[in-house]
Design an enzyme around this catalytic site. Structure first.
Site, short mmCIF file in Angstrom:
data_model
loop_
_atom_site.label_atom_id
_atom_site.label_comp_id
_atom_site.label_asym_id
_atom_site.label_seq_id
_atom_site.Cartn_x
_atom_site.Cartn_y
_atom_site.Cartn_z
N ASP A 173 -22.83 52.35 114.46
CA ASP A 173 -22.51 52.34 115.89
C ASP A 173 -22.05 53.74 116.28
OD1 ASP A 173 -21.52 51.48 118.53
OD2 ASP A 173 -21.74 49.47 117.74
N HIS A 196 -24.67 56.10 116.69
CA HIS A 196 -24.99 56.02 118.12
C HIS A 196 -24.41 57.19 118.92
CE1 HIS A 196 -25.87 51.40 117.91
NE2 HIS A 196 -26.58 52.10 117.07
#
Ligand SMILES: *[C@@H]1O[C@H](CO)[C@@H](O)[C@H](O)[C@H]1NC(C)=O
Ligand SMILES: *[C@@H]1O[C@H](CO)[C@@H](O)[C@H](O)[C@H]1NC(C)=O
Length: 347
Positions: A173, A196
């Site tokens: 993430d 991310h």
């Protein structure tokens, strides 16, 4: 705002299973009390010292509870292995599973230093800084597989004067995420990827949010990440603001969305709110961002209809897609461009 009560809660999730061959040192046996009020610092230090003197592998055991209420804690070195694999498998199978533990949480702390820590395979966020003032994380190595769900590297929320520097993050993430109430945050020399990217948000999901203000992200390298430098808010009317952000000196290596402000954030793309975000974004500067985009749109400003982005600044941007000119997308975004800006600014 009232000063938060000074205490510090540390959760070491990994120490829950004893191995028979190890000598265990339970902090409770050294006088710690889990009432959330008694200062257990001495008990921690005594258990630690005893473990260090052991002549076989030793473990300091912290049972569930709230123990340590101090300011001015330094943590040097150490490895936290969250062993998240089984829980990720459950989440990825779409079953109903527990949220999972964060490997290291610094909650309501003041003047905390975390230096040289290694965190891997956390069940949920790898590290979280919440309700704290004056936290420095340096030389951290944070590792989880690309596909592991919600394993944000470091999440900052309701905290001020947070510094994160000289660190490497490989996650499923965001490498670093800054939620509501993150102010005076300094991030420098970060290697991120896969993951991310470095994000402000998401904001405006379930109520009005405390603002995010005065954030600097300097000298970051993104390798094969989904995003680079990002601000994300849900398309809901909840109020809040993001103001005074400087993203400076970043290198993008095959990044899907190198520069992105997304006020229609909806990662699942299912039942998206499709309203107009109430979060006001202003004074966001991108200075010296170079490298390659993995998609044709290298710069994307998708701002709120009711609260357009203002004071966006692009300076010395050079992003290409497959060695060709990339594109920029602007909606409800106002600001200026300076120096060389490729793809050409749409502000
Ligand atoms: C912004 O934050 C930095 C720390 O990251 C701090 O040194 C600086 O004083 C802050 N600036 C303002 C105007 O508050
Ligand atoms: C979102 O709302 C706009 C304006 O109300 C509408 O035109 C559009 O079709 C909606 N999109 C979706 C996916 O519902």
């Amino acid at each position: 705002m009232a000063r938060p009560k000074i205490f510090l809660l540390i959760t070491f999730l990994l120490i829950s299973s004893f191995t028979i061959a190890m000598a265990g040192y339970n902090i409770v046996d050294f006088g710690a009390k889990s009432d959330g009020r008694t200062d257990s610092a001495k008990a921690f230090l005594s258990a630690w010292n005893a473990a260090c003197k052991a002549n076989k592998p030793a473990m300091v055991y912290v049972p569930p509870g709230r123990f340590k209420y101090v300011e001015g804690l330094s943590i040097y070195g150490g490895t936290l292995d969250g062993r998240g694999q089984a829980l990720w498998a459950c989440k990825m199978a779409g079953r109903s599973c527990p949220v999972g533990a964060t490997a290291l949480t610094i909650s309501q702390g003041e003047n905390v230093l975390v230096s040289g820590i290694k965190i891997l395979n956390s069940q949920n966020f790898q590290m979280s800084i919440f309700g704290s003032t004056g936290v420095t994380v340096e030389r951290a190595t944070i590792t989880a597989p690309d596909e592991s769900p919600n394993t944000d590297g470091i999440h900052v929320q309701m905290s001020s004067f947070v510094t994160i520097k000289d660190s490497t993050m490989t996650t499923g993430d965001d490498c670093i995420s800054m939620g509501a109430g993150s102010t005076n945050v300094w991030i420098e020399k970060i290697n991120c990827g896969p993951g991310h990217g470095i994000s402000i948000g998401s904001l405006g999901l379930s109520g009005d949010d405390e603002g995010v203000q005065n954030v600097t992200v300097k000298s970051a390298i993104f390798t094969g990440t989904q995003n680079g430098l990002r601000v994300k808010t849900w398309a809901k009317p909840y109020k809040g603001m993001v103001k005074g952000v400087t993203f400076q000196n970043a290198v993008m290596k095959n990044v899907q969305n190198p520069i992105v402000i997304d006020q229609n954030y909806c990662p699942s793309q299912k039942n998206c709110p499709n309203e107009s975000s109430g979060i006001k974004i202003s004074q966001v500067k991108f200075d010296d961002v170079q490298g390659s985009s993995a998609t044709p749109v290298a710069v994307k400003f998708d701002c709120s209809r009711s609260n357009p982005c203002t004071g966006i600044e692009l300076k010395d941007i050079k992003l290409r897609y497959q060695n060709k000119r990339a594109q920029a997308f602007c909606k409800n975004a106002r600001g200026t461009a300076m120096g060389i800006v490729e793809p050409p600014s749409c502000l």
